[in-house]
Design a protein around this motif. Sequence first.
Motif, PDB file in Angstrom:
ATOM      1  N   ALA A   8       0.826  -1.204   0.000  1.00  0.00           N
ATOM      2  CA  ALA A   8       0.000   0.000   0.000  1.00  0.00           C
ATOM      3  C   ALA A   8       0.862   1.256   0.000  1.00  0.00           C
ATOM      4  O   ALA A   8       0.592   2.214  -0.735  1.00  0.00           O
ATOM      5  CB  ALA A   8      -0.936  -0.011   1.202  1.00  0.00           C
ATOM      6  N   CYS A  51      -4.181  -2.052  -7.202  1.00  0.00           N
ATOM      7  CA  CYS A  51      -3.142  -1.051  -6.977  1.00  0.00           C
ATOM      8  C   CYS A  51      -3.767   0.078  -6.181  1.00  0.00           C
ATOM      9  O   CYS A  51      -4.518   0.903  -6.722  1.00  0.00           O
ATOM     10  CB  CYS A  51      -2.579  -0.544  -8.305  1.00  0.00           C
ATOM     11  N   THR A  52      -3.510   0.106  -4.881  1.00  0.00           N
ATOM     12  CA  THR A  52      -4.179   1.049  -4.001  1.00  0.00           C
ATOM     13  C   THR A  52      -3.296   1.369  -2.808  1.00  0.00           C
ATOM     14  O   THR A  52      -2.461   0.552  -2.411  1.00  0.00           O
ATOM     15  CB  THR A  52      -5.523   0.460  -3.513  1.00  0.00           C
ATOM     16  N   ASP A  53      -3.495   2.556  -2.257  1.00  0.00           N
ATOM     17  CA  ASP A  53      -2.818   2.886  -1.003  1.00  0.00           C
ATOM     18  C   ASP A  53      -3.734   2.648   0.191  1.00  0.00           C
ATOM     19  O   ASP A  53      -3.388   2.986   1.320  1.00  0.00           O
ATOM     20  CB  ASP A  53      -2.312   4.335  -1.021  1.00  0.00           C
ATOM     21  N   ARG A  74       2.344   1.602  -3.406  1.00  0.00           N
ATOM     22  CA  ARG A  74       1.359   1.491  -4.488  1.00  0.00           C
ATOM     23  C   ARG A  74       1.813   0.466  -5.538  1.00  0.00           C
ATOM     24  O   ARG A  74       1.820   0.725  -6.743  1.00  0.00           O
ATOM     25  CB  ARG A  74       1.083   2.854  -5.132  1.00  0.00           C
TER      26      ARG A  74
END
Length: 218
Positions: A139, A168-170, A142
Amino acid sequence: MTAVGAAGLTRWARIEGDLPKRGAYLALTLHYGAGMWAHAAFGEAHRASRWLYAPVAPPADRWMAWLIQRRLEALQRVMGHAPLPTGGSASQIVRWWQSGGGVMALYDVPVHGHRRCVRLNTRRLGPVFIPLGLFQMAAQNRVPVYFYRCWISAPDGLRRVRIAPPLCTDDIGVLLRHAAAWWDEALDHDAAAWHFWPGLSHFQRAPTGAVIHEPDEI
């Protein structure tokens, strides 16, 4: 293991979903099914892939020590890079990602010795505790996360590698909730393929003094 590789993949394995072909990635799976075929698939598609493993103390049994060494050598052969041992590996993983490399790892790992863990609320197993580190690193950086599993299907005996679309995420909570759902989906599909049933109790309690996170709190 000698049949595992590009030729073996074509003959013995079927890929369901898209494999990463370039750039950083994290691929996460369970102790489930016939994993070496997935290593070959990821290694063939993305030529900068490494397996993350937890070293074990040298076993007293010489046969077991020989088997562990042969498996590590097989992983290096099918992926093209030496496996990456855990224990102070966080900075190495980040550097590998920065160079465009990918990392494959297990996430159903008992939390003994891990001070930061997370409670996953699964439907099939109830609350289970697993290490937080890889999810947090993905996270923060990313890095696309691919959840996958590999098993032997009946009646044809072929190896199936199923890969979910990358995340694909924080937002680490998104990754953790997906991890719980993927675990449930695997057990719904073939519960007997999960290797860790004898050690289930190790997932159902956190070590004393551990910092426990909830997915919705992160």
